[in-house]
Scaffold this active site. Sequence first.
Site, PDB file in Angstrom:
ATOM      1  N   CYS A 115      -5.865  31.677  -9.854  1.00  0.00           N
ATOM      2  CA  CYS A 115      -6.377  33.046  -9.679  1.00  0.00           C
ATOM      3  C   CYS A 115      -7.622  33.090  -8.804  1.00  0.00           C
ATOM      4  CB  CYS A 115      -6.675  33.664 -11.039  1.00  0.00           C
ATOM      5  SG  CYS A 115      -5.276  33.531 -12.145  1.00  0.00           S
ATOM      6  N   HIS A 255     -10.884  39.646 -11.066  1.00  0.00           N
ATOM      7  CA  HIS A 255      -9.475  39.241 -11.142  1.00  0.00           C
ATOM      8  C   HIS A 255      -8.801  40.122 -12.197  1.00  0.00           C
ATOM      9  CE1 HIS A 255      -5.858  37.096 -11.649  1.00  0.00           C
ATOM     10  NE2 HIS A 255      -6.180  36.584 -12.827  1.00  0.00           N
ATOM     11  N   ASN A 285      -0.921  40.947 -13.401  1.00  0.00           N
ATOM     12  CA  ASN A 285      -1.693  39.794 -12.948  1.00  0.00           C
ATOM     13  C   ASN A 285      -0.918  39.056 -11.849  1.00  0.00           C
ATOM     14  OD1 ASN A 285      -2.950  37.324 -12.633  1.00  0.00           O
ATOM     15  ND2 ASN A 285      -3.067  36.861 -14.832  1.00  0.00           N
TER      16      ASN A 285
HETATM   17  O1  UT7 Z   1      -4.852  34.942 -14.746  1.00  0.00           O
HETATM   18  C1  UT7 Z   1      -5.253  33.814 -15.446  1.00  0.00           C
HETATM   19  C2  UT7 Z   1      -6.048  34.155 -16.588  1.00  0.00           C
HETATM   20  N1  UT7 Z   1      -5.233  34.733 -17.616  1.00  0.00           N
HETATM   21  C3  UT7 Z   1      -5.785  35.465 -18.516  1.00  0.00           C
HETATM   22  O2  UT7 Z   1      -6.961  35.704 -18.401  1.00  0.00           O
HETATM   23  C4  UT7 Z   1      -4.988  35.954 -19.708  1.00  0.00           C
HETATM   24  C5  UT7 Z   1      -5.822  35.892 -20.933  1.00  0.00           C
HETATM   25  N2  UT7 Z   1      -5.184  36.285 -22.149  1.00  0.00           N
HETATM   26  C6  UT7 Z   1      -4.770  37.547 -22.456  1.00  0.00           C
HETATM   27  O3  UT7 Z   1      -4.820  38.433 -21.615  1.00  0.00           O
HETATM   28  C7  UT7 Z   1      -4.331  37.840 -23.855  1.00  0.00           C
HETATM   29  O4  UT7 Z   1      -4.619  36.746 -24.688  1.00  0.00           O
HETATM   30  C8  UT7 Z   1      -2.824  38.208 -23.991  1.00  0.00           C
HETATM   31  C9  UT7 Z   1      -2.564  39.564 -23.384  1.00  0.00           C
HETATM   32  C10 UT7 Z   1      -1.991  37.141 -23.306  1.00  0.00           C
HETATM   33  C11 UT7 Z   1      -2.451  38.276 -25.467  1.00  0.00           C
HETATM   34  O5  UT7 Z   1      -3.265  39.199 -26.142  1.00  0.00           O
HETATM   35  P1  UT7 Z   1      -3.956  38.797 -27.517  1.00  0.00           P
HETATM   36  O6  UT7 Z   1      -4.680  39.974 -28.008  1.00  0.00           O
HETATM   37  O7  UT7 Z   1      -4.774  37.571 -27.248  1.00  0.00           O
HETATM   38  O8  UT7 Z   1      -2.718  38.520 -28.452  1.00  0.00           O
HETATM   39  P2  UT7 Z   1      -2.314  37.188 -29.224  1.00  0.00           P
HETATM   40  O9  UT7 Z   1      -1.878  36.128 -28.270  1.00  0.00           O
HETATM   41  O10 UT7 Z   1      -3.390  36.843 -30.187  1.00  0.00           O
HETATM   42  O11 UT7 Z   1      -1.035  37.675 -30.042  1.00  0.00           O
HETATM   43  C12 UT7 Z   1      -1.145  38.667 -31.029  1.00  0.00           C
HETATM   44  C13 UT7 Z   1       0.244  38.965 -31.583  1.00  0.00           C
HETATM   45  C14 UT7 Z   1       1.066  37.719 -31.936  1.00  0.00           C
HETATM   46  O12 UT7 Z   1       1.787  38.001 -33.118  1.00  0.00           O
HETATM   47  P3  UT7 Z   1       1.276  37.454 -34.536  1.00  0.00           P
HETATM   48  O13 UT7 Z   1       1.284  35.949 -34.382  1.00  0.00           O
HETATM   49  O14 UT7 Z   1      -0.078  38.016 -34.750  1.00  0.00           O
HETATM   50  O15 UT7 Z   1       2.316  37.969 -35.477  1.00  0.00           O
HETATM   51  C15 UT7 Z   1       2.043  37.608 -30.787  1.00  0.00           C
HETATM   52  O16 UT7 Z   1       3.254  36.994 -31.169  1.00  0.00           O
HETATM   53  O17 UT7 Z   1       1.014  39.685 -30.603  1.00  0.00           O
HETATM   54  C16 UT7 Z   1       2.294  39.042 -30.451  1.00  0.00           C
HETATM   55  N3  UT7 Z   1       2.740  39.253 -29.068  1.00  0.00           N
HETATM   56  C17 UT7 Z   1       3.460  40.313 -28.678  1.00  0.00           C
HETATM   57  N4  UT7 Z   1       3.936  41.384 -29.342  1.00  0.00           N
HETATM   58  C18 UT7 Z   1       4.619  42.300 -28.657  1.00  0.00           C
HETATM   59  C19 UT7 Z   1       2.494  38.466 -27.994  1.00  0.00           C
HETATM   60  N5  UT7 Z   1       3.070  39.000 -26.906  1.00  0.00           N
HETATM   61  C20 UT7 Z   1       3.665  40.143 -27.302  1.00  0.00           C
HETATM   62  C21 UT7 Z   1       4.390  41.142 -26.626  1.00  0.00           C
HETATM   63  N6  UT7 Z   1       4.849  42.192 -27.327  1.00  0.00           N
HETATM   64  N7  UT7 Z   1       4.641  41.082 -25.301  1.00  0.00           N
END
Ligand code: UT7
Length: 328
Positions: A115, A255, A285
């Site tokens: 990125c 970014h 992204n």
């Molecule tokens: O470009 C390079 C840099 N990249 C980044 O900076 C990305 C950084 N990370 C993020 O943007 C976020 O961490 C995400 C958007 C990827 C995820 O958001 P989060 O608030 O950190 O969610 P999480 O990974 O803690 O997941 C929360 C819940 C999980 O369920 P449980 O385990 O709590 O039951 C996931 O399974 O959300 C679930 N989940 C989804 N639910 C519906 C994960 N993806 C999805 C989805 N739809 N697409």
Amino acid sequence: MTEEKIGITGTGYYLPEKVLTNADLEKMVDTTDEWIMERTGIRERRIIAPGETVSSMAEQASRQAIAAAGLEPEDIDLIILGTITPDTPLPAAACLLQRRLGNKTAASFDISAACCGFIYALELREKMLRGGRYRNALIVAAEALSVVTDWEDRNTCVLFGDGAGAAVLTKDSGGHRILDSFIRSDGEYSSLLIIEAGGSACPISIEQIEQRRHFIQMEGNKVFKLAVSSMVRASKEVLRRAGLTIDDVTWLLPHQANLRIMKAVAKGLKLPEEQVYINVDRYGNMSGATVPIGLAEMDHNGVLKPGDLLLMVAFGGGLTWAASLVRW
Ligand code: UT7
């Protein structure tokens, strides 16, 4: 202040026509528009058509930037392309871009800084343009993340999109001055954001493909926290180097990985959210391409006014982080 006579003289961008909405994704994986909007701020993203590649997108963006700079492709003597999804592992996509542009005069190479590719390339140009050997550099970041996305993994497939952005940097011109840049990395965190197969560690094989190791894997939550702290640190460092403060900044172009990350960075810098440029809702992204696409949009739509101070900051796989300051 380390102001130098190297400036941005033209910008350009390209986005594939095909739009993939959150409603489309609801039909592909177990997700909802509500979850994606709330957790990321992404509404839709662009996806390449068959036949489109990183170099074909880069060509469109580059031709716009070169024309805006009042130049012809043969005036370019340096092409640096940031990408993690080159058309082929060999040769560099920058060489394929050079061929597409019909250019015979440039030195061309890719850089892999995820990125941060565009800002890493901006920093490299300082050394290469300063030496006196090069005059017009074409700095591009282009990414076809859709080809390395696991469309069965809801944790990642809702995040990414494709696109290309470009800028021409000219020495001793009236271009918009790059005041300073700051680039850094920490390989200790390399496994947090990774494509495991396809390199010398795990050559591509049927077994690797069956295990879906040729796709992007990310520990989103850990990356999120590091993204915020690193982008705040990089922003403060580049401002300190340039002898400026956050109060001098007119626009922050971060970014575009996640709306919540961008808001947290603005808060960490004590910068009002109205001064943050956002297009993640429309494109998702696009790795290194997000910053130059944002830059070209701001330029073409008259968002940037003469005298504005633009702070660009990025974070990505590596882990890498980077910031750059431009006086418009
Ligand atoms: O470009 C390079 C840099 N990249 C980044 O900076 C990305 C950084 N990370 C993020 O943007 C976020 O961490 C995400 C958007 C990827 C995820 O958001 P989060 O608030 O950190 O969610 P999480 O990974 O803690 O997941 C929360 C819940 C999980 O369920 P449980 O385990 O709590 O039951 C996931 O399974 O959300 C679930 N989940 C989804 N639910 C519906 C994960 N993806 C999805 C989805 N739809 N697409």
